[in-house]
Motif scaffolding. Structure first.
Motif, PDB file in Angstrom:
ATOM      1  N   GLU A 173       0.829  -1.215   0.000  1.00 58.41           N
ATOM      2  CA  GLU A 173       0.000   0.000   0.000  1.00 58.41           C
ATOM      3  C   GLU A 173       0.862   1.263   0.000  1.00 58.41           C
ATOM      4  O   GLU A 173       0.499   2.265  -0.633  1.00 58.41           O
ATOM      5  CB  GLU A 173      -0.950  -0.027   1.194  1.00 58.41           C
ATOM      6  CG  GLU A 173      -2.043  -1.085   1.061  1.00 58.41           C
ATOM      7  CD  GLU A 173      -2.884  -1.246   2.319  1.00 58.41           C
ATOM      8  OE1 GLU A 173      -3.960  -1.864   2.231  1.00 58.41           O
ATOM      9  OE2 GLU A 173      -2.447  -0.766   3.396  1.00 58.41           O
TER      10      GLU A 173
ATOM     11  N   LYS B 100     -12.579   1.018   3.556  1.00 62.49           N
ATOM     12  CA  LYS B 100     -12.531   2.490   3.576  1.00 62.49           C
ATOM     13  C   LYS B 100     -12.723   3.049   2.174  1.00 62.49           C
ATOM     14  O   LYS B 100     -13.380   4.080   1.971  1.00 62.49           O
ATOM     15  CB  LYS B 100     -11.197   2.942   4.172  1.00 62.49           C
ATOM     16  CG  LYS B 100     -11.086   4.453   4.326  1.00 62.49           C
ATOM     17  CD  LYS B 100      -9.768   4.814   5.009  1.00 62.49           C
ATOM     18  CE  LYS B 100      -9.646   6.326   5.181  1.00 62.49           C
ATOM     19  NZ  LYS B 100      -8.368   6.689   5.864  1.00 62.49           N
ATOM     20  N   ARG B 101     -12.142   2.332   1.188  1.00 65.27           N
ATOM     21  CA  ARG B 101     -12.224   2.766  -0.201  1.00 65.27           C
ATOM     22  C   ARG B 101     -13.563   2.367  -0.842  1.00 65.27           C
ATOM     23  O   ARG B 101     -13.999   2.949  -1.835  1.00 65.27           O
ATOM     24  CB  ARG B 101     -11.057   2.146  -0.977  1.00 65.27           C
ATOM     25  CG  ARG B 101     -10.690   2.824  -2.268  1.00 65.27           C
ATOM     26  CD  ARG B 101      -9.363   2.321  -2.819  1.00 65.27           C
ATOM     27  NE  ARG B 101      -9.393   0.888  -3.108  1.00 65.27           N
ATOM     28  CZ  ARG B 101      -8.648  -0.015  -2.486  1.00 65.27           C
ATOM     29  NH1 ARG B 101      -7.829   0.358  -1.528  1.00 65.27           N
ATOM     30  NH2 ARG B 101      -8.712  -1.277  -2.818  1.00 65.27           N
TER      31      ARG B 101
ATOM     32  N   ALA C 293      -8.430  -1.187   4.466  1.00 60.89           N
ATOM     33  CA  ALA C 293      -8.271  -0.187   3.406  1.00 60.89           C
ATOM     34  C   ALA C 293      -9.303  -0.379   2.306  1.00 60.89           C
ATOM     35  O   ALA C 293      -9.816   0.593   1.743  1.00 60.89           O
ATOM     36  CB  ALA C 293      -6.863  -0.257   2.821  1.00 60.89           C
TER      37      ALA C 293
ATOM     38  N   ARG D 262      -2.433   1.299  -3.008  1.00 63.29           N
ATOM     39  CA  ARG D 262      -3.624   0.490  -2.750  1.00 63.29           C
ATOM     40  C   ARG D 262      -3.354  -0.951  -3.166  1.00 63.29           C
ATOM     41  O   ARG D 262      -2.357  -1.232  -3.855  1.00 63.29           O
ATOM     42  CB  ARG D 262      -4.822   1.017  -3.536  1.00 63.29           C
ATOM     43  CG  ARG D 262      -4.683   0.820  -5.033  1.00 63.29           C
ATOM     44  CD  ARG D 262      -5.696   1.565  -5.855  1.00 63.29           C
ATOM     45  NE  ARG D 262      -5.637   1.177  -7.268  1.00 63.29           N
ATOM     46  CZ  ARG D 262      -4.723   1.613  -8.126  1.00 63.29           C
ATOM     47  NH1 ARG D 262      -3.789   2.470  -7.725  1.00 63.29           N
ATOM     48  NH2 ARG D 262      -4.744   1.214  -9.386  1.00 63.29           N
TER      49      ARG D 262
END
Length: 266
Positions: A75, A127-128, A124, A80
Motif C-alpha cells: 500500500e 474504507k475505499r 483499506a 492500494r
C-alpha cells in the motif's frame, strides 16, 4: 474486475497457478503485481521474467505479521491493493494417520493464511469501498480429495470462509471469489504422483488435468464477471450437484474408482 491499471498481490506466486496468474495479470495491463512466496529466490525469478511491473517478496503466509507487513508495504509502494490472491496451498497425501504436524501445517496454510490476508487487506478496501479477494480453495473444497484428509478438511473450511466473506462484505463493495480447480499440472500434483498418493492418481485417472495457464484464463473470466465460484473445470459444478442430490451414490462412485486404482497397483 478488469485488471487494467490494477494492483494485485499473489501469494504462492513463484510457481504453478500463482506464477501463471502473475504473468496473465501483467498481460492484462495490471499496474503492479506483487509475487510473494516462501521461496524468495523463485519469486524474484518470476518477477524478473515478467518485467518491471512485477515486484517479488519472500513471505511465509502462516506468519500474520509478515502478511500484515506485505500489505502495508504494498500500500505504501503503490497506494492500494485492488486484488489480493491468497493462492498458497499445501497437500499431505495422508489420512487419519497423518501426524498432527501435517494437520497443523495444512490448517495454517490452507485456512489461516486466508484469514490473515483478509484481516490485513480489508480495512483499506472497506474504507475505499472496493476491492477483490481471490481465495484458491480447490475443487476438494466442494468435493473430496481422496487419500488426503487434511487437504479435504481444510479446503472445505477455505470455501466456507470465502462464502462467509462474500455474504458479509459484498454490500460494502468487496468482491470475493473462490477459485476451485480440480487437476492442474503443478509441482503439487507431480509430487503426489511421484509419491504414489491416491488423490493424485485419482486426478490423473480423470483425464482432466489443466495447465496453470488454462486456470489463469478461467480466473480472468471469473474475475471479470465477479463470480463467487470460479471453476476452471466446468464439470466440477455437475459433480457438486450430484454430490448434494445423492451423497450416498456419489460416495459409492468414488469408492469404486478407488478400488480400481488400488487393484491396478497390486
Amino acid at each position: 474486475m478488469n485488471l487494467t491499471d490494477r494492483v494485485a498481490v499473489i501469494t504462492g506466486g513463484a510457481g504453478g497457478i500463482g506464477s501463471a496468474l502473475a504473468r496473465r495479470f501483467v498481460a492484462e495491463g495490471a499496474a503492479a503485481v506483487v509475487v510473494a512466496d516462501l521461496d524468495a529466490a523463485a519469486a524474484h525469478a518470476v518477477a524478473a521474467e515478467i518485467g518491471p511491473t512485477a515486484h517479488a517478496v519472500g513471505l511465509d503466509v502462516t506468519d500474520e505479521e509478515q502478511v500484515r507487513a506485505l500489505v502495508e508495504e504494498t500500500e505504501r509502494r503503490y497506494g492500494r491493493i485492488d486484488l489480493f490472491c491468497a493462492n498458497a496451498g499445501v497437500a499431505t497425501g495422508g489420512g487419519v494417520e497423518a501426524p498432527d504436524a501435517d494437520w497443523d501445517r495444512a490448517w495454517r496454510v490452507n485456512v489461516l493464511a486466508h484469514l490473515y490476508a483478509a484481516r490485513a487487506v480489508l480495512p483499506a478496501m472497506l474504507k475505499r469501498g472496493s476491492g477483490h479477494l481471490l481465495l484458491t480453495c480447490s475443487a476438494a473444497g466442494l468435493l473430496t480429495a481422496v487419500g488426503d484428509a487434511p487437504y479435504t478438511a481444510t479446503k472445505h473450511a477455505a470455501v466456507g470462509f470465502a462464502d462467509w466473506l462474500a455474504v458479509t462484505y459484498r454490500d460494502a463493495g468487496i468482491r470475493v471469489s473462490a477459485l476451485c480447480p480440480q487437476g492442474v499440472d503443478t509441482p503439487m500434483l507431480a509430487d503426489g504422483l511421484a509419491n504414489g498418493h491416491l488423490g493424485a492418481r485419482v486426478i490423473a485417472a480423470s483425464g482432466a488435468v489443466l495447465t496453470p495457464d488454462q486456470v489463469a484464463d478461467a480466473t480472468i473470466a471469473g474475475l471479470a464477471e465477479e463470480r463467487f465460484l470460479i471453476l476452471p473445470h466446468p464439470e466440477v459444478a455437475a459433480y457438486a450437484r450430484r454430490r448434494a442430490e445423492d451423497p450416498d451414490g456419489w460416495q459409492a462412485g468414488l469408492r469404486k474408482l478407488v478400488r480400481r486404482l488400488r487393484a491396478e497397483r497390486q
